[in-house]
Motif scaffolding. Sequence first.
Motif, PDB file in Angstrom:
ATOM      1  N   ALA A 283      34.988  38.518 -15.079  1.00 23.07           N
ATOM      2  CA  ALA A 283      35.576  37.884 -16.260  1.00 23.07           C
ATOM      3  C   ALA A 283      37.078  38.166 -16.298  1.00 23.07           C
ATOM      4  CB  ALA A 283      34.916  38.414 -17.529  1.00 23.07           C
TER       5      ALA A 283
ATOM      6  N   ALA B  29      21.662  41.569 -17.160  1.00 23.92           N
ATOM      7  CA  ALA B  29      22.125  40.389 -17.893  1.00 23.92           C
ATOM      8  C   ALA B  29      23.500  40.645 -18.503  1.00 23.92           C
ATOM      9  CB  ALA B  29      21.115  40.015 -18.978  1.00 23.92           C
ATOM     10  N   THR B  30      23.696  41.848 -19.008  1.00 28.01           N
ATOM     11  CA  THR B  30      24.975  42.206 -19.636  1.00 28.01           C
ATOM     12  C   THR B  30      26.084  42.349 -18.610  1.00 28.01           C
ATOM     13  OG1 THR B  30      23.806  43.340 -21.417  1.00 28.01           O
ATOM     14  CG2 THR B  30      26.111  43.933 -21.072  1.00 28.01           C
ATOM     15  N   THR B  31      25.817  43.082 -17.538  1.00 25.94           N
ATOM     16  CA  THR B  31      26.870  43.345 -16.556  1.00 25.94           C
ATOM     17  C   THR B  31      27.260  42.077 -15.794  1.00 25.94           C
ATOM     18  OG1 THR B  31      25.162  44.093 -14.997  1.00 25.94           O
ATOM     19  CG2 THR B  31      26.316  45.785 -16.263  1.00 25.94           C
TER      20      THR B  31
ATOM     21  N   ALA C 225      31.886  46.452 -20.145  1.00 20.27           N
ATOM     22  CA  ALA C 225      30.533  46.206 -19.643  1.00 20.27           C
ATOM     23  C   ALA C 225      29.763  47.511 -19.450  1.00 20.27           C
ATOM     24  CB  ALA C 225      30.589  45.425 -18.335  1.00 20.27           C
TER      25      ALA C 225
ATOM     26  N   ASP D 140      27.117  39.060 -16.881  1.00 17.47           N
ATOM     27  CA  ASP D 140      27.818  38.155 -17.790  1.00 17.47           C
ATOM     28  C   ASP D 140      29.320  38.419 -17.804  1.00 17.47           C
ATOM     29  OD1 ASP D 140      27.798  36.110 -19.942  1.00 17.47           O
ATOM     30  OD2 ASP D 140      28.479  37.805 -21.173  1.00 17.47           O
ATOM     31  N   ARG D 141      29.706  39.698 -17.582  1.00 21.24           N
ATOM     32  CA  ARG D 141      31.130  40.057 -17.638  1.00 21.24           C
ATOM     33  C   ARG D 141      31.737  40.280 -16.260  1.00 21.24           C
ATOM     34  NH1 ARG D 141      33.747  38.253 -20.828  1.00 21.24           N
ATOM     35  NH2 ARG D 141      35.232  39.945 -21.121  1.00 21.24           N
TER      36      ARG D 141
END
Length: 266
Positions: free
Chosen positions: A28, A20-22, A45, A24-25
């Motif tokens: 980017a 979910a974290t990786t 990230a 999301d970025r």
Amino acid sequence: MPDYLDDLRFAHVLADAADATTMDRFKALDLKVETKPDMTPVSEADKAAEEIIRGHLSRSRPRDAILGEEYGIEGTGPRRWVVDPIDGTKNYVRGVPVWATLISLMEAGEGGYHPVVGVVSAPALGRRWWAAKGHGAYTGRSLSTATRLQVSRVSKLSDASFAYSSLSGWEEQGRLDGFLDLTRNVWRTRAYGDFWPYMLVAEGAVDLCAEPELSLWDMAANAIVVTEAGGTFTGLDGRPGPHSGNAAASNGLLHDELLGYLNGRY
């Protein structure tokens, strides 16, 4: 023998949080990237994913130690989680989808620590692979929708597919001649890189792979997935497991020849 299935389920929870974290970025436009002292990149990230994994571990497995690429070792004891928050950071920062979070649980035993659980999660590819000691290796989107992995039965080097990451490391170690001789004697070569060749060996899609310079967090999860799929994972020195600072993985049938070429014996 412990069944490690609770630890495997927990490793999937850790991978879900990291994904979910990786994701999301990923791609980017304002992604922050720094250069570490060893001149390799690290993104915000990488750090965020490892921090999230460490937070889950401190709450749910407070007695276990953790070794991560970005924040080092914390804790002691017979159980140690080994984490590479983004294996393939150079791909990640350029928008190439071939990167993964590697999570392994290692337990102290004869000769040191040995991987007993491994999860390799590549969310940009929509793929995940995992294994627990004595339970085989699998791939799928979840524990309930999984396919068991099995290495190939290719027994001739001339029929084998060999995967690697790059040429530069082999040259620096004086192993380039043996490496090139190997590439001339296999059926096919491809430079997939990072975690992916090991997963392809476990799937039976590739028969051999090797890298000349690695850290423990690059290898621990890959090692148990390959071996639980029926393959062989050693260092270039032939030592079993992820402790040699480099790696050679195969379907087992071709492992001696793989090591022979990479050590200049042919």
